[in-house]
Design an enzyme around this catalytic site. Structure first.
Site, PDB file in Angstrom:
ATOM      1  N   ASP A 494       0.783  -1.029   0.058  1.00 28.47           N
ATOM      2  CA  ASP A 494      -0.067   0.057  -0.036  1.00 28.47           C
ATOM      3  C   ASP A 494       0.760   1.117   0.049  1.00 28.47           C
ATOM      4  O   ASP A 494       0.145   2.371  -0.295  1.00 28.47           O
ATOM      5  CB  ASP A 494      -0.988  -0.075   1.421  1.00 28.47           C
TER       6      ASP A 494
HETATM    7  C1  GLC Z   1      -1.673  -3.604   5.426  1.00 26.07           C
HETATM    8  C2  GLC Z   1      -3.002  -3.498   4.740  1.00 26.07           C
HETATM    9  C3  GLC Z   1      -3.017  -4.416   3.282  1.00 26.07           C
HETATM   10  C4  GLC Z   1      -1.427  -4.114   2.434  1.00 26.07           C
HETATM   11  C5  GLC Z   1      -0.164  -4.418   3.574  1.00 26.07           C
HETATM   12  C6  GLC Z   1       1.118  -4.158   3.124  1.00 26.07           C
HETATM   13  O1  GLC Z   1      -1.605  -4.796   6.118  1.00 26.07           O
HETATM   14  O2  GLC Z   1      -4.258  -3.890   5.337  1.00 26.07           O
HETATM   15  O3  GLC Z   1      -3.939  -4.289   2.301  1.00 26.07           O
HETATM   16  O4  GLC Z   1      -1.290  -5.214   1.513  1.00 26.07           O
HETATM   17  O5  GLC Z   1      -0.613  -3.411   4.630  1.00 26.07           O
HETATM   18  O6  GLC Z   1       1.154  -2.792   2.671  1.00 26.07           O
END
Ligand code: GLC
Length: 821
Positions: A494
């Site tokens: 993200d």
């Molecule tokens: C958090 C988010 C997830 C994402 C991860 C890595 O756990 O909820 O959707 O893939 O971070 O960024």
């Protein structure tokens, strides 16, 4: 320092020192009604939605010593005056003779002793009920009689949990409390926001007479709130004020006079904190759990639920900590993530628009497929209903309103408004669901797409199969300069938010795995034209990826909008990324040579004793052109931290290459149970996977945060059961391909599959990791390693001998039909 121990016989973890480094919690009920209970009695409960229908005020950022949400006071009448203390330790912080908090499956149970009074308290939510019950039993351990009162207290929040914090005028003007009596005379305290009087009425009651009550926090704490939760001044008077608050900070406090208890004597009572649609409905609901026998039955039912849930897959290996994780704690965490997504925990506070994550819940569904396929299907239906007609998906949605949004991508106008990966996860979820359940009719079920007419009705509906095809269509068309899928605002990671036009190798491989799944599905459905056409797409992406992404000793992770690679030896920061290496193995895009070299680079450059880092080295300063990842210091979270969710993908990749020892080493090194003896560094609950652990670039290397709600739960469970134990559902039956540590002499598993029970015994006489030498089904030797589907209700005895045979072809055998022509 140790704060507790596992009690495997009762499937509980027992906390014996309440001063844990951070609060350790448990989940009760589900999102229908439930929430978090911490080990010092605090609670955070909601009904249907933590953001829009929250009941109890719990502020995790306050110090551990503070009152949070709920507590119970006991009041001893002693010659020198009242002695007031909480059997939960917080908020009165008295010295205890015994403290035991048993973290159970769907319940918390305390046995504590203070001042010669033993308290035994169990909190749980009856199956299907909209109330949390606390069963309390207090006993006099002294040799003389005592006189005792009990005062359960709840602090309410405004139903809109965010408004509670950002509006201190409207919120307090709306808060209302009333005391009413049931037909049988018991007092029930009602609490609601004025506008919700006929929709959402919270209630607190007890099954013993209430001598007096309070609903106003100011009056309860006293002295214009210069009184404290540690010593509420109202408790210094014989009775509470019987005040029905019509504004302000509402609480519910009930004074229960337990009277005189002789030496060894006990008293019991049950409190209920629930929600109903009106005051009258609350009076009716409150009546249900007045009877101790009814409460005991409800508790037995909720225990039976978990018993049944766990029985569906049980393993016995030579490693007790693996057994305890796979049999109890990991599936239990999967149940939690399936229910709560990333919505409500001590770290993900369920405020505002966070909602249920599309990507997150698609993966959470994988964690309960073998135990709750129907629940997984219901979740997938909701997810598919927020997929758009173009095939992409809304990033998150509110489960009560079913209003969806584009998540953090809305925060930057100069970036795309979609995530490049979300929609692909659901293809894997649905495919695995079908392999587990055989419920192919689901493919024909019609589900609306999210796009709506002005009146809110759906513009278009499509079958589940249409939805899956649109997912793949979207990515097929959404490609960048190298021919790889565009990143969108972000992929699974993200926090890497590159300028518009950047491409993602992760999306390429996720697309590859999704294509493989659809190829297998169409093959099973006998649609060869679709098989052929998806094979072409698969071959093209595989070639494109291999042509541009190999960096010499590993694969690069992204191409920036200007065409430069991220995750390359030419970068000084963010040189290598773990998902860049594991996913080409999962997708089958990496050939065996590149796969081995890439995974060896992971071991060499990313592995630590606390787990595998997400990337290395970390970015040293904030750089808006990279996005959120550079907001963290090196070693934290996505910036070179140990992001546990990505670890099981490496375990899986290692098993696909037949390397059982290394896969197991990676499994073992993140097993939270193994942190129990070094918990002051780790800090979080040793009975649940956290999301992240600080990496070795950080001075607090080894410190965990964000426990419970993480994709680590579903994927580590998947790695353990489907890849290490190697029991993988396919469209044609269970495929057995264990990949275990060579030192294991074997293992046995009982597993339910499509209504039949499989008792699988695996023997490893020659000390290998993988390779099926012989497979006997009900005593008959069969060819290959797929056990044909047995009729529902039957019992299938399976014996597998590991050794040399089809093993060497194992990796390529994983995707033969999907290889390019
Ligand atoms: C958090 C988010 C997830 C994402 C991860 C890595 O756990 O909820 O959707 O893939 O971070 O960024």
């Amino acid at each position: 320092m140790k704060y507790g121990h596992f009690d495997d016989s009762s499937r509980e973890y027992v906390i014996t020192n309440p001063k844990t480094p951070v609060k350790w919690v448990n989940y009760v009920g589900s999102m229908k009604f439930g929430g978090i209970v911490d080990h010092t009695g605090g609670s955070l409960l909601c009904k249907d939605d933590p953001a829009l229908n929250r009941i109890v005020k719990y502020i995790p950022q306050l110090p551990a010593s503070e009152f949070k949400g709920e507590t119970l006071y006991l009041r001893l009448k002693e010659p020198a005056g009242y002695r007031i203390f909480s059997p939960y330790f917080v908020p009165t912080l008295d010295a205890y003779d015994r403290f035991e908090c048993r973290v159970g499956l769907g319940y918390m149970r305390w046995i504590t002793e203070f001042y010669g009074v033993r308290s035994e308290i169990t909190v749980f939510v009856p199956r299907g009920a909209s109330a949390a019950l606390r069963q309390v039993r207090v006993s006099n351990l002294r040799s003389e009689p005592i006189s005792l009162d009990a005062v359960p207290v709840v602090e309410y929040t405004h139903f809109d949990a965010l408004k509670q914090f950002n509006n201190a005028d409207w919120v307090p003007q709306t808060m209302q409390s009333r005391a009413r009596r049931c037909a049988s005379g018991e007092l029930v305290l009602m609490q609601y926001a004025f506008m919700n009087k006929n929709r959402q009425v919270n209630y607190l009651t007890a099954n013993v007479p209430v001598a007096s009550f309070e609903t106003c926090r100011k009056r309860f704490l006293g002295d214009n709130e210069y009184g404290t939760w540690q010593q509420p001044l109202a408790l210094l008077s014989a009775q509470l004020g019987d005040y029905e608050a019509r504004r302000g900070d509402n609480i519910g406090a009930l004074l229960l006079e337990l009277g005189q208890l002789g030496p060894g004597e006990s008293r019991e009572f049950v409190t209920q904190l629930g929600q109903a649609a009106s005051e009258d409905a609350a009076l009716e609901a409150a009546a249900e759990y007045r009877d101790g026998a009814r409460v005991a039955r409800a508790f037995a039912e909720q225990r039976a639920f978990f018993e049944d849930y766990l029985t569906k897959f049980q393993v016995h290996t030579p490693d007790p900590s693996f057994n305890s994780m796979v049999n109890v704690h990991n599936p239990r965490q999967c149940h939690t993530t399936k229910n709560w997504s990333r919505y409500l925990s001590l770290y993900q506070l369920g405020l505002g628009e966070r909602g249920i994550g599309f990507r997150d819940s698609s993966q959470d569904a994988l964690g309960v497929l073998d135990r709750q396929p129907d629940e997984a299907k219901a979740l997938m239906r909701m997810l598919l209903s927020v997929q758009k007609r173009d095939g992409s998906a809304m990033h998150q949605f509110n489960p009560l309103s079913m209003v969806a949004n584009e998540g953090d991508s809305r925060e930057r106008d100069d970036r795309p408004r979609y995530y490049g990966d979300d929609h692909l996860w659901i293809v894997i979820a649905v495919s695995w669901y079908l392999k587990e359940s055989g419920d192919y009719a689901f493919l024909q079920e019609e589900i609306p797409f999210y796009d709506k007419h002005k009146d809110g009705s759906a513009i278009e509906r499509g079958t589940v199969l249409d939805h899956l095809e649109r997912s793949l269509d979207f990515t097929r068309k959404d490609r960048g300069a190298h021919g790889l899928p565009l990143l969108g605002f972000a992929d699974w990671n993200d926090t890497v938010n590159l300028p518009t036009g950047a491409e993602s190798c992760f999306n390429a491989n996720l697309y590859g795995l999704a294509l493989k799944e659809l190829i297998e599905l169409y093959d099973h459905l006998g649609d060869q034209a679709s098989v052929e056409s998806y094979r072409v797409d698969y071959a093209l992406m595989k070639k494109t990826f291999n042509d541009v992404a190999w960096d010499g000793a590993w694969f690069v992770r992204y191409f920036d909008a200007d065409g430069s690679a991220l995750g390359s030896r030419h970068n000084s920061e963010g040189q290598i990324w773990v998902n860049g290496q594991s996913w080409p193995v999962l997708s089958g895009f990496a050939d065996s040579e590149r796969a081995r070299v890439a995974l060896d680079s992971v071991e060499r450059l990313l592995n630590t004793k606390h787990g595998i880092k997400l990337s290395s080295p970390g970015y040293k300063g904030y750089d808006p052109s990279k996005g959120g990842v550079t907001t963290y210091p090196p070693g934290a979270k996505e910036n070179g931290g140990i992001f546990l969710h990505a670890n099981p993908w490496v375990m899986i990749a290692e098993t696909l290459l037949g390397n059982g020892d290394r896969a197991y080493q990676y499994y073992d090194q993140i097993n939270p149970a193994s942190k129990n003896d070094a918990i002051d560094a780790f800090q979080c609950e040793p009975y649940a996977y956290p999301q992240n652990i600080l990496g070795d670039e950080h001075p607090e290397f080894g410190l965990a945060r964000n426990s419970w709600l993480s994709g680590t739960a579903a994927w580590t469970y998947t790695a353990a059961t489907k890849y290490i134990l190697g029991i993988m559902p396919t469209h044609d039956g269970l495929r057995l391909a264990p990949c275990i540590p060579r030192r294991w002499g074997g293992f046995s598993v009982t597993r339910q599959y499509r209504g039949a029970e499989y008792r699988i015994s695996v023997k490893n006489p020659s000390g290998v990791s993988s390779g099926v030498k012989e497979l006997f089904v009900d005593g008959r030797l069969i060819e290959g390693n797929v056990i044909p589907i047995a009729p529902a209700g039957s019992l299938v005895e399976v014996e597998l001998v590991l050794g040399q045979a089809i093993s060497s072809a194992r990796y390529f055998a994983a995707s033969p039909s999907a290889d390019p022509p």
